[in-house]
Design an enzyme around this catalytic site. Structure first.
Site, PDB file in Angstrom:
ATOM      1  N   ARG A 113       0.800  -1.222   0.000  1.00 42.71           N
ATOM      2  CA  ARG A 113       0.000   0.000   0.000  1.00 42.71           C
ATOM      3  C   ARG A 113       0.830   1.269   0.000  1.00 42.71           C
ATOM      4  O   ARG A 113       0.587   2.194  -0.770  1.00 42.71           O
ATOM      5  CB  ARG A 113      -0.910   0.075   1.234  1.00 42.71           C
ATOM      6  CG  ARG A 113      -2.201  -0.641   1.109  1.00 42.71           C
ATOM      7  CD  ARG A 113      -2.607  -1.151   2.470  1.00 42.71           C
ATOM      8  NE  ARG A 113      -1.679  -2.192   2.840  1.00 42.71           N
ATOM      9  CZ  ARG A 113      -1.837  -3.470   2.483  1.00 42.71           C
ATOM     10  NH1 ARG A 113      -2.911  -3.834   1.843  1.00 42.71           N
ATOM     11  NH2 ARG A 113      -0.942  -4.373   2.803  1.00 42.71           N
ATOM     12  N   THR A 114       1.785   1.339   0.928  1.00 40.91           N
ATOM     13  CA  THR A 114       2.503   2.597   1.110  1.00 40.91           C
ATOM     14  C   THR A 114       3.289   2.925  -0.154  1.00 40.91           C
ATOM     15  O   THR A 114       3.206   4.033  -0.688  1.00 40.91           O
ATOM     16  CB  THR A 114       3.436   2.509   2.339  1.00 40.91           C
ATOM     17  OG1 THR A 114       2.643   2.138   3.462  1.00 40.91           O
ATOM     18  CG2 THR A 114       4.120   3.833   2.606  1.00 40.91           C
ATOM     19  N   LYS A 145      25.796  -4.964  -1.407  1.00 38.83           N
ATOM     20  CA  LYS A 145      27.266  -4.877  -1.470  1.00 38.83           C
ATOM     21  C   LYS A 145      27.833  -4.196  -0.237  1.00 38.83           C
ATOM     22  O   LYS A 145      29.030  -3.955  -0.157  1.00 38.83           O
ATOM     23  CB  LYS A 145      27.687  -4.103  -2.721  1.00 38.83           C
ATOM     24  CG  LYS A 145      27.209  -4.704  -4.016  1.00 38.83           C
ATOM     25  CD  LYS A 145      27.683  -3.847  -5.187  1.00 38.83           C
ATOM     26  CE  LYS A 145      27.090  -4.319  -6.503  1.00 38.83           C
ATOM     27  NZ  LYS A 145      27.294  -3.343  -7.573  1.00 38.83           N
ATOM     28  N   ARG A 187      11.445   3.596   3.762  1.00 39.24           N
ATOM     29  CA  ARG A 187      11.023   2.626   4.781  1.00 39.24           C
ATOM     30  C   ARG A 187      12.230   1.776   5.129  1.00 39.24           C
ATOM     31  O   ARG A 187      12.938   1.291   4.230  1.00 39.24           O
ATOM     32  CB  ARG A 187       9.891   1.739   4.253  1.00 39.24           C
ATOM     33  CG  ARG A 187       9.604   0.572   5.192  1.00 39.24           C
ATOM     34  CD  ARG A 187       8.358  -0.180   4.837  1.00 39.24           C
ATOM     35  NE  ARG A 187       7.166   0.596   5.117  1.00 39.24           N
ATOM     36  CZ  ARG A 187       5.918   0.139   4.992  1.00 39.24           C
ATOM     37  NH1 ARG A 187       5.723  -1.096   4.577  1.00 39.24           N
ATOM     38  NH2 ARG A 187       4.890   0.908   5.265  1.00 39.24           N
ATOM     39  N   HIS A 234       5.165   6.086  11.532  1.00 41.60           N
ATOM     40  CA  HIS A 234       4.685   5.962  10.155  1.00 41.60           C
ATOM     41  C   HIS A 234       3.693   7.113   9.924  1.00 41.60           C
ATOM     42  O   HIS A 234       2.495   6.906   9.778  1.00 41.60           O
ATOM     43  CB  HIS A 234       4.007   4.596   9.991  1.00 41.60           C
ATOM     44  CG  HIS A 234       3.710   4.177   8.584  1.00 41.60           C
ATOM     45  ND1 HIS A 234       3.884   4.993   7.485  1.00 41.60           N
ATOM     46  CD2 HIS A 234       3.224   2.994   8.097  1.00 41.60           C
ATOM     47  CE1 HIS A 234       3.519   4.336   6.395  1.00 41.60           C
ATOM     48  NE2 HIS A 234       3.118   3.117   6.740  1.00 41.60           N
TER      49      HIS A 234
HETATM   50  C1  NCD Z   1       1.654  -1.015   8.281  1.00 41.87           C
HETATM   51  C2  NCD Z   1       3.153  -0.872   8.465  1.00 41.87           C
HETATM   52  O1  NCD Z   1       3.933  -1.148   7.530  1.00 41.87           O
HETATM   53  O2  NCD Z   1       3.539  -0.420   9.530  1.00 41.87           O
HETATM   54  N1  NCD Z   1       1.289  -1.201   6.953  1.00 41.87           N
HETATM   55  C3  NCD Z   1       1.014  -0.102   6.193  1.00 41.87           C
HETATM   56  O3  NCD Z   1       1.871   0.716   5.922  1.00 41.87           O
HETATM   57  N2  NCD Z   1      -0.250   0.076   5.801  1.00 41.87           N
HETATM   58  C4  NCD Z   1       1.031  -1.996   9.206  1.00 41.87           C
HETATM   59  C5  NCD Z   1       1.548  -3.416   9.247  1.00 41.87           C
HETATM   60  O4  NCD Z   1       2.494  -3.781   8.541  1.00 41.87           O
HETATM   61  O5  NCD Z   1       0.971  -4.183  10.016  1.00 41.87           O
END
Ligand code: NCD
Length: 307
Positions: A48-49, A77, A98, A126
């Site tokens: 999703r993100t 590497k 991320r 997040h």
């Molecule tokens: C979440 C995350 O990555 O923190 N997912 C997201 O970005 N929608 C929640 C999760 O992974 O449970």
């Protein structure tokens, strides 16, 4: 208040949040033009993100460059994160990162001049997820006089840490429901108390469920458990089914950042309370608004999410 980067939800004032949500609400009808390049740096899995940032940048008229998986990049590497972001900064006008380490986004942001968005740093924060969560809450329940229950993995759940912090800007009572071993980290609890948040913690959902306007369900973050046995002990404790919802308000808003494993049974999906797919779709307009504002501010040379 102005921000060059979005690293943690504690940065966000009520004005910042409302500015992003207001712009998100109008952006589909009148999308601004941003012919920018967004760099996607995902050192952990994402659907999703990553895809909604990608879609958001393209819908603004820009494009994206993607590091791809860690296995196919120079991280394999032995390249440091600081070097990677300094290089990709030269290819992009903004970065989304991320990373499995808490604090990684804050550290990386010190090496770059382009806006950097933290799309999850380990069990830390997040904040862009929080903006779409708040957008969804505002659309479905409003952000005033609100009772929110957050259930599941409050220890490792970064979406929880960011949402709890942002909710302190609003008239919201927050109830945290989890097994004892997955309660909020002490630092998050401390910050909430510092902000004067109305917080209560529970191990049982049934007692508080009838009071809730919003139920925010989270996945047990299996990948962050040092020991698989510990995970097994807490997995599957708060499964939401249509029967669970019998005790709740009729207009309860059930949310989940997704992915879900088994926290919400699939026969909840067609009920009017189920709001998690709508929530996921809101990622695109909210991230369009966020990118537009960060890029606008970077262009002005001032930086900032707010006006
Ligand atoms: C979440 C995350 O990555 O923190 N997912 C997201 O970005 N929608 C929640 C999760 O992974 O449970």
């Amino acid at each position: 208040m102005r921000h060059d980067h979005l690293i943690t939800a504690t940065q966000l004032s009520r004005d910042d949040i409302e500015a992003v949500l207001d712009r998100a609400a109008e952006i589909a009808d009148d999308p601004p033009e941003r012919e920018a390049v967004l760099g996607l740096l995902f050192f952990e899995p994402s659907t999703r993100t990553k895809m909604s940032f990608d879609a958001a940048m393209k819908r603004l008229g820009g494009t994206t460059v993607d590091m791809g998986s860690v296995d196919s990049s120079s991280v394999k590497k032995g390249e440091t994160l600081a070097d990677t972001v300094r290089v990709v900064e030269g290819y992009a006008d903004a970065l989304v990162l991320r990373h499995p380490s808490e604090g990684a986004a804050e550290m990386a942001s010190r090496f770059v001049d382009v806006p950097l968005v933290n799309a999850g740093d380990g069990a830390g924060q997040h904040p862009s997820q929080t903006l779409l969560d708040l957008y969804t809450i505002r659309e479905n329940a409003g952000l005033d006089d609100l009772t929110v229950g957050i259930v599941g993995d409050l220890k490792y759940g970064r979406t929880v840490h960011s949402l709890a912090s942002a909710l302190t800007n609003f008239d919201a009572r927050q109830h945290f429901i989890s097994p004892e071993s997955l309660q909020l980290p002490r630092s998050v609890r401390f910050d909430l108390h510092q902000e004067g948040a109305q917080v209560r913690e529970h191990t049982d959902l049934d007692g508080i469920l009838p009071e809730l306007d919003v139920l925010y369900v989270t996945r047990i973050q299996r990948e962050r458990f040092p020991d698989e046995n510990e995970y097994r002990q807490v997995a599957g404790q708060y499964r939401i089914t249509p029967e669970t919802l019998d005790a709740a308000k009729d207009d309860l808003v059930v949310m989940h950042p997704l992915p879900r494993v088994d926290e919400i049974s699939s026969d909840v999906d067609d009920l009017p309370q189920a709001t998690y797919f709508e929530q996921a779709h809101n990622g695109v307009p909210v991230r369009m608004a966020l990118l537009d504002m960060l890029l606008e501010n970077a262009e002005d040379g001032a930086g900032g999410v707010s006006s």
